[in-house]
Enzyme design. Structure first.
Site, PDB file in Angstrom:
ATOM      1  N   THR A  76       0.853  -1.191   0.000  1.00 47.48           N
ATOM      2  CA  THR A  76       0.000   0.000   0.000  1.00 47.48           C
ATOM      3  C   THR A  76       0.890   1.243   0.000  1.00 47.48           C
ATOM      4  O   THR A  76       1.926   1.278   0.658  1.00 47.48           O
ATOM      5  CB  THR A  76      -0.933   0.014   1.233  1.00 47.48           C
ATOM      6  OG1 THR A  76      -0.133  -0.028   2.423  1.00 47.48           O
ATOM      7  CG2 THR A  76      -1.873  -1.175   1.219  1.00 47.48           C
ATOM      8  N   ASP A 129      -7.653  12.217   9.131  1.00 48.22           N
ATOM      9  CA  ASP A 129      -6.937  11.333  10.055  1.00 48.22           C
ATOM     10  C   ASP A 129      -6.733   9.993   9.352  1.00 48.22           C
ATOM     11  O   ASP A 129      -7.710   9.324   9.010  1.00 48.22           O
ATOM     12  CB  ASP A 129      -7.759  11.162  11.348  1.00 48.22           C
ATOM     13  CG  ASP A 129      -7.105  10.224  12.354  1.00 48.22           C
ATOM     14  OD1 ASP A 129      -5.963   9.784  12.112  1.00 48.22           O
ATOM     15  OD2 ASP A 129      -7.743   9.937  13.377  1.00 48.22           O
ATOM     16  N   ASP A 135      -5.950  -0.533   8.254  1.00 47.24           N
ATOM     17  CA  ASP A 135      -6.807  -1.598   8.793  1.00 47.24           C
ATOM     18  C   ASP A 135      -8.094  -1.728   7.968  1.00 47.24           C
ATOM     19  O   ASP A 135      -8.591  -2.833   7.745  1.00 47.24           O
ATOM     20  CB  ASP A 135      -7.163  -1.301  10.254  1.00 47.24           C
ATOM     21  CG  ASP A 135      -5.929  -1.250  11.133  1.00 47.24           C
ATOM     22  OD1 ASP A 135      -4.941  -1.945  10.819  1.00 47.24           O
ATOM     23  OD2 ASP A 135      -5.937  -0.498  12.129  1.00 47.24           O
TER      24      ASP A 135
HETATM   25  O1  RIB Z   1      -3.710   0.877  12.833  1.00 52.51           O
HETATM   26  C1  RIB Z   1      -4.205   1.754  13.801  1.00 52.51           C
HETATM   27  C2  RIB Z   1      -4.179   1.096  15.149  1.00 52.51           C
HETATM   28  O2  RIB Z   1      -2.853   0.836  15.524  1.00 52.51           O
HETATM   29  C3  RIB Z   1      -4.753   1.942  16.264  1.00 52.51           C
HETATM   30  O3  RIB Z   1      -6.142   1.758  16.433  1.00 52.51           O
HETATM   31  C4  RIB Z   1      -3.909   1.547  17.465  1.00 52.51           C
HETATM   32  O4  RIB Z   1      -4.638   0.930  18.489  1.00 52.51           O
HETATM   33  C5  RIB Z   1      -2.804   0.665  16.925  1.00 52.51           C
HETATM   34  O5  RIB Z   1      -3.030  -0.663  17.164  1.00 52.51           O
END
Ligand code: RIB
Length: 293
Positions: free
Chosen positions: A204, A231, A237
């Site tokens: 990515t 942000d 994720d």
């Molecule tokens: O990828 C973001 C996450 O990384 C956050 O939510 C934090 O908790 C860390 O684990």
């Protein structure tokens, strides 16, 4: 079904005008306490995108546990494999600058107690996609990967944060998703790394989209959504969770990556990791707005 094996945190988020230098103090705005952790975030992203998700992880018996877990339950994620252990719930200190960049430090706490044994064999099989990252003990992640593969399931590893992994594990992994810095820890040549995986290495690249290096030598890229980030926390994720959901629904890799890329862009438009994650309809609409390559 998607099995997420990974971290569950509470994020303490401080908005700052700019990220501090080492040794420097910067004054920020009001903090927020929000659910996070790469495992939990990826579970929420996959669930919002329409997948059935079970998460295995650990929290403490403190007040942060409910902050971290309640949103997972509300989202419809199966949390029966989350243990309560004698350690504080994981906590991440996150600074977010006005340009949307972040700095994150994680106090792992209960996440260090996550183990493969807490997942019974009956939970997974050939239809399972294991989604895992590097915020729980790597030896337990490796054990979980090998068990799911032995049962005929497939494995998506998000190499975040970048930690060393046993090279022999690569042949058990279908997809590795990593940013450019994380991918470089596996070797200088992405094509060569991909050839050791079962399916592909996905790198990515933020505003430049993502590139898939296929195990068979093929390569293709998908664009990013043109956005002004507020942000970027949780964008990676979101990418991982939405990709897993698309593959779980039978999508081709390129289709899954376009959905993941569009969803990751949407996730940058509000503060917090989970609060900004899109649902299936929003992803569908955003995919139509992706630029041509
Ligand atoms: O990828 C973001 C996450 O990384 C956050 O939510 C934090 O908790 C860390 O684990």
């Amino acid at each position: 079904m998607i099995l997420v094996f990974g971290s569950i945190n509470v994020d303490v988020i401080v908005p700052v005008p700019r990220l501090p230098e080492p040794g420097e103090t910067v004054l920020g705005g009001d903090y927020q306490l929000l659910p996070g952790g790469k495992g939990a975030n990826q579970a929420v992203a996959a669930c919002r995108a329409g997948a059935d998700v079970v998460i295995a992880g650990a929290v403490g018996s403190d007040s942060f546990a409910r902050v971290a877990l309640d949103p997972l339950v509300r989202a419809g994620i199966d949390t029966r494999l989350v243990r309560t252990v004698a350690a504080p719930t994981g906590c991440a200190a996150i600074m977010v600058s006005e340009s949307g960049e972040n700095m994150i430090a994680v106090a792992s706490g209960a996440n260090t107690a996550v183990c493969s044994d807490q997942v019974p064999d009956a939970i997974f099989g050939p239809e399972t996609i294991l989604v895992t990252q590097m915020e729980v003990p790597p030896a337990e992640t490796a054990a979980m990967i090998r068990r799911v593969r032995a049962a005929g399931g497939s494995v998506l590893l998000n190499l975040a944060p970048a930690l060393a992994i046993d090279p022999s594990l690569l042949g058990e992994i279908d997809l590795v998703v990593a940013n450019a810095g994380e991918a470089a820890t596996l070797g200088a040549d992405p094509g060569q790394i991909a050839s050791r995986l079962r399916r592909a290495l996905i790198v990515t690249c933020g505003a430049a989209g993502a590139t898939a290096y296929l195990a068979n030598g093929g390569i293709f890229s998908v664009p990013a959504l043109p956005i002004v980030p507020i942000d970027t926390t949780g964008a990676g994720d979101t990418f991982v969770g939405v990709l897993a959901a698309a593959l779980d629904a039978g999508a081709a890799l390129e289709t899954g990556l376009r959905r993941a890329s569009a969803a990751a862009g949407l996730a940058c438009l509000a503060r917090g990791a989970q609060s900004s994650m899109p649902d299936a309809a929003m992803i569908e609409q955003a995919v139509r707005q992706l630029p041509e390559r």
